[in-house]
Design a protein around this motif. Structure first.
Motif, PDB file in Angstrom:
ATOM      1  N   THR A  12       4.468 -11.567 -12.881  1.00  0.00           N
ATOM      2  CA  THR A  12       4.548 -12.671 -11.937  1.00  0.00           C
ATOM      3  C   THR A  12       5.958 -13.210 -11.767  1.00  0.00           C
ATOM      4  OG1 THR A  12       3.739 -14.924 -11.460  1.00  0.00           O
ATOM      5  CG2 THR A  12       3.949 -14.320 -13.788  1.00  0.00           C
ATOM      6  N   ASP A  13       6.264 -13.568 -10.532  1.00  0.00           N
ATOM      7  CA  ASP A  13       7.447 -14.364 -10.249  1.00  0.00           C
ATOM      8  C   ASP A  13       7.282 -15.723 -10.935  1.00  0.00           C
ATOM      9  OD1 ASP A  13       9.825 -15.255  -8.759  1.00  0.00           O
ATOM     10  OD2 ASP A  13       8.398 -16.446  -7.594  1.00  0.00           O
ATOM     11  N   LEU A  14       8.393 -16.419 -11.167  1.00  0.00           N
ATOM     12  CA  LEU A  14       8.329 -17.726 -11.828  1.00  0.00           C
ATOM     13  C   LEU A  14       8.290 -18.874 -10.813  1.00  0.00           C
ATOM     14  CD1 LEU A  14      10.700 -17.172 -14.899  1.00  0.00           C
ATOM     15  CD2 LEU A  14       8.218 -17.431 -14.915  1.00  0.00           C
ATOM     16  N   ASP A  15       9.429 -19.217 -10.237  1.00  0.00           N
ATOM     17  CA  ASP A  15       9.505 -20.384  -9.351  1.00  0.00           C
ATOM     18  C   ASP A  15       8.596 -20.235  -8.134  1.00  0.00           C
ATOM     19  OD1 ASP A  15      11.994 -22.026 -10.455  1.00  0.00           O
ATOM     20  OD2 ASP A  15      12.507 -19.898 -10.540  1.00  0.00           O
ATOM     21  N   GLY A  16       7.756 -21.238  -7.920  1.00  0.00           N
ATOM     22  CA  GLY A  16       6.872 -21.222  -6.766  1.00  0.00           C
ATOM     23  C   GLY A  16       5.654 -20.343  -6.929  1.00  0.00           C
ATOM     24  N   LEU A  35     -10.666 -15.238 -22.364  1.00  0.00           N
ATOM     25  CA  LEU A  35     -11.035 -13.841 -22.168  1.00  0.00           C
ATOM     26  C   LEU A  35     -11.094 -13.098 -23.501  1.00  0.00           C
ATOM     27  CD1 LEU A  35      -8.727 -13.018 -19.104  1.00  0.00           C
ATOM     28  CD2 LEU A  35     -11.152 -13.638 -19.064  1.00  0.00           C
ATOM     29  N   GLU A  36     -11.946 -12.111 -23.560  1.00  0.00           N
ATOM     30  CA  GLU A  36     -11.983 -11.256 -24.743  1.00  0.00           C
ATOM     31  C   GLU A  36     -10.722 -10.402 -24.813  1.00  0.00           C
ATOM     32  OE1 GLU A  36     -15.511  -8.928 -24.670  1.00  0.00           O
ATOM     33  OE2 GLU A  36     -16.870 -10.660 -24.799  1.00  0.00           O
ATOM     34  N   GLU A  37     -10.189 -10.038 -23.651  1.00  0.00           N
ATOM     35  CA  GLU A  37      -9.005  -9.193 -23.594  1.00  0.00           C
ATOM     36  C   GLU A  37      -7.742 -10.059 -23.672  1.00  0.00           C
ATOM     37  OE1 GLU A  37     -12.424  -8.026 -21.102  1.00  0.00           O
ATOM     38  OE2 GLU A  37     -10.968  -9.665 -20.917  1.00  0.00           O
ATOM     39  N   ASN A  38      -6.695  -9.501 -24.256  1.00  0.00           N
ATOM     40  CA  ASN A  38      -5.401 -10.162 -24.236  1.00  0.00           C
ATOM     41  C   ASN A  38      -4.696  -9.850 -22.925  1.00  0.00           C
ATOM     42  OD1 ASN A  38      -5.514 -11.326 -26.822  1.00  0.00           O
ATOM     43  ND2 ASN A  38      -4.913  -9.387 -27.772  1.00  0.00           N
ATOM     44  N   VAL A  39      -4.038 -10.858 -22.360  1.00  0.00           N
ATOM     45  CA  VAL A  39      -3.278 -10.680 -21.130  1.00  0.00           C
ATOM     46  C   VAL A  39      -1.791 -10.647 -21.482  1.00  0.00           C
ATOM     47  CG1 VAL A  39      -2.715 -11.598 -18.862  1.00  0.00           C
ATOM     48  CG2 VAL A  39      -5.044 -11.853 -19.771  1.00  0.00           C
ATOM     49  N   THR A  40      -1.152  -9.523 -21.218  1.00  0.00           N
ATOM     50  CA  THR A  40       0.281  -9.373 -21.457  1.00  0.00           C
ATOM     51  C   THR A  40       1.042  -9.943 -20.272  1.00  0.00           C
ATOM     52  OG1 THR A  40      -0.036  -7.403 -22.816  1.00  0.00           O
ATOM     53  CG2 THR A  40       2.138  -7.693 -21.819  1.00  0.00           C
ATOM     54  N   LEU A  41       2.077 -10.745 -20.549  1.00  0.00           N
ATOM     55  CA  LEU A  41       2.851 -11.394 -19.497  1.00  0.00           C
ATOM     56  C   LEU A  41       4.202 -10.717 -19.301  1.00  0.00           C
ATOM     57  CD1 LEU A  41       2.279 -15.182 -20.293  1.00  0.00           C
ATOM     58  CD2 LEU A  41       1.297 -13.887 -18.396  1.00  0.00           C
ATOM     59  N   VAL A  42       4.518 -10.446 -18.045  1.00  0.00           N
ATOM     60  CA  VAL A  42       5.849  -9.987 -17.651  1.00  0.00           C
ATOM     61  C   VAL A  42       6.316 -10.938 -16.551  1.00  0.00           C
ATOM     62  CG1 VAL A  42       7.198  -8.159 -16.568  1.00  0.00           C
ATOM     63  CG2 VAL A  42       5.430  -7.579 -18.239  1.00  0.00           C
ATOM     64  N   TYR A  43       7.451 -11.600 -16.765  1.00  0.00           N
ATOM     65  CA  TYR A  43       8.022 -12.458 -15.742  1.00  0.00           C
ATOM     66  C   TYR A  43       9.055 -11.657 -14.943  1.00  0.00           C
ATOM     67  CZ  TYR A  43       6.108 -16.336 -18.557  1.00  0.00           C
ATOM     68  OH  TYR A  43       5.284 -17.188 -19.269  1.00  0.00           O
ATOM     69  N   VAL A 182      -3.611  -4.345 -13.853  1.00  0.00           N
ATOM     70  CA  VAL A 182      -2.381  -5.054 -13.501  1.00  0.00           C
ATOM     71  C   VAL A 182      -2.630  -5.983 -12.322  1.00  0.00           C
ATOM     72  CG1 VAL A 182       0.000  -4.785 -12.684  1.00  0.00           C
ATOM     73  CG2 VAL A 182      -0.961  -3.119 -14.296  1.00  0.00           C
ATOM     74  N   LEU A 183      -2.117  -7.202 -12.414  1.00  0.00           N
ATOM     75  CA  LEU A 183      -2.071  -8.098 -11.259  1.00  0.00           C
ATOM     76  C   LEU A 183      -0.628  -8.535 -11.070  1.00  0.00           C
ATOM     77  CD1 LEU A 183      -3.629  -9.650  -9.043  1.00  0.00           C
ATOM     78  CD2 LEU A 183      -3.643 -11.618 -10.588  1.00  0.00           C
ATOM     79  N   ILE A 184      -0.133  -8.407  -9.843  1.00  0.00           N
ATOM     80  CA  ILE A 184       1.223  -8.807  -9.484  1.00  0.00           C
ATOM     81  C   ILE A 184       1.133 -10.050  -8.610  1.00  0.00           C
ATOM     82  CG2 ILE A 184       3.304  -8.119  -8.245  1.00  0.00           C
ATOM     83  CD1 ILE A 184       2.527  -5.188  -8.907  1.00  0.00           C
ATOM     84  N   ALA A 185       1.985 -11.044  -8.875  1.00  0.00           N
ATOM     85  CA  ALA A 185       1.917 -12.306  -8.130  1.00  0.00           C
ATOM     86  C   ALA A 185       3.292 -12.711  -7.643  1.00  0.00           C
ATOM     87  CB  ALA A 185       1.334 -13.405  -9.014  1.00  0.00           C
ATOM     88  N   GLY A 186       3.358 -13.211  -6.397  1.00  0.00           N
ATOM     89  CA  GLY A 186       4.636 -13.642  -5.850  1.00  0.00           C
ATOM     90  C   GLY A 186       4.461 -14.592  -4.682  1.00  0.00           C
ATOM     91  N   ASP A 187       5.615 -15.147  -4.246  1.00  0.00           N
ATOM     92  CA  ASP A 187       5.575 -16.145  -3.175  1.00  0.00           C
ATOM     93  C   ASP A 187       6.664 -15.996  -2.132  1.00  0.00           C
ATOM     94  OD1 ASP A 187       7.690 -17.142  -4.968  1.00  0.00           O
ATOM     95  OD2 ASP A 187       7.600 -18.955  -3.733  1.00  0.00           O
ATOM     96  N   SER A 188       7.633 -15.083  -2.340  1.00  0.00           N
ATOM     97  CA  SER A 188       8.753 -15.023  -1.386  1.00  0.00           C
ATOM     98  C   SER A 188       9.177 -13.591  -1.107  1.00  0.00           C
ATOM     99  CB  SER A 188       9.941 -15.832  -1.909  1.00  0.00           C
ATOM    100  OG  SER A 188      10.581 -15.149  -2.970  1.00  0.00           O
ATOM    101  N   GLY A 189      10.153 -13.463  -0.219  1.00  0.00           N
ATOM    102  CA  GLY A 189      10.580 -12.140   0.220  1.00  0.00           C
ATOM    103  C   GLY A 189      11.137 -11.263  -0.874  1.00  0.00           C
ATOM    104  N   ASN A 190      11.727 -11.865  -1.912  1.00  0.00           N
ATOM    105  CA  ASN A 190      12.247 -10.997  -2.976  1.00  0.00           C
ATOM    106  C   ASN A 190      11.152 -10.457  -3.878  1.00  0.00           C
ATOM    107  OD1 ASN A 190      11.746 -12.936  -5.030  1.00  0.00           O
ATOM    108  ND2 ASN A 190      13.839 -13.699  -4.995  1.00  0.00           N
TER     109      ASN A 190
END
Length: 247
Positions: A12-16, A35-43, A182-190
């Motif tokens: 996931t993106d951070l700001d916004g 959740l029973e599963e662990n969620v690994t975080l990548v910023y 995998v889930l990818i999250a974002g809010d802007s053009g970059n």
């Protein structure tokens, strides 16, 4: 180095996106804890390393497994530094930041951002016109680069092989996480290039104008803002009652 097995990953993106609505972020993290599963975080952020770490401290964010910074031109794996070193060597080939700066100096309306890194050159643009002029100048001069314009003012010039999507793809391959949910999250053009990767993705409800019309088979458009939108997307793809993409 042997890589640990990961069943669920949020990139996931951070700001916004991850940051911006404190109470909603608390709900998202509580959901992950349930959740029973662990969620690994990548910023995956446009900030440089020091700035990203400062934000993590100020907001009390969980520390990630990996931090991709500088719009995907730097990669910091805290369990395997060699991956980041290899990424740096990969993208530096052909990178000529001084030629980028020289081209930008010929264009009015650009102000270079002061950064403690050499892996990208970034500017504040008065409007889209001067940003487009820079892109044309770089192309006509045949300067190898990746051009990213976002939020109506931010211009990031990256090495040709860099970018959030390319860095994230490289990380997943090197860590052998291809079979993770995998889930990818974002809010802007970059964020666009990583949102278009062949993984489930969510565009949060408060997204910037440049993402308003982006769509795709694996893109979920959330109504909720910031972390509320991430949680909405997570439940859409990975709830126990919806196994369309669960492995």
């Amino acid at each position: 180095m042997p890589q640990k097995s990961v069943s669920h990953l949020l990139a996931t993106d951070l700001d916004g996106t991850f940051v911006g609505e404190g109470e909603e972020l608390r709900k998202l993290l509580l959901h992950f804890e349930s959740l029973e599963e662990n969620v690994t975080l990548v910023y995956v952020t446009g900030r440089h390393l020091q700035s990203a770490k400062q934000l993590i401290d100020e907001e009390g964010l969980p520390f990630p497994e990996v931090l991709i910074t500088d719009v995907g031109s730097a990669l910091h794996d805290f369990s395997d530094s060699e991956i980041g070193n290899e990424w740096k060597a990969k993208i530096e080939e052909g990178w000529e930041p001084e030629r980028v700066r020289a081209a930008a100096r010929q264009i009015e309306g650009l102000r270079e951002q002061e950064l403690p890194v050499s892996c990208r050159v970034s500017f504040f643009a008065e409007d889209h016109t001067c940003a487009e002029e820079l892109e044309k100048a770089l192309r006509s001069s045949r300067i190898p680069h990746q051009f990213v314009y976002s939020s109506g003012r931010d211009v990031d010039i990256l090495p040709l092989q860099a970018g959030k999507g390319k860095a994230l793809s490289y990380l997943i391959q090197k860590k052998k996480w291809q079979d993770a949910n995998v889930l990818i999250a974002g809010d802007s053009g970059n964020d666009l290039d990583m949102l278009l990767l062949p993984y489930p993705a969510v565009i949060v409800g408060n997204c910037q104008e440049e993402l308003k019309n982006v769509s795709g088979d694996l893109i979920y458009r959330a109504k909720g803002h910031c972390a509320a939108g991430i949680l909405e997307g997570w439940k859409h793809y990975f709830s126990r009652t919806d196994t369309r993409l669960a492995k």
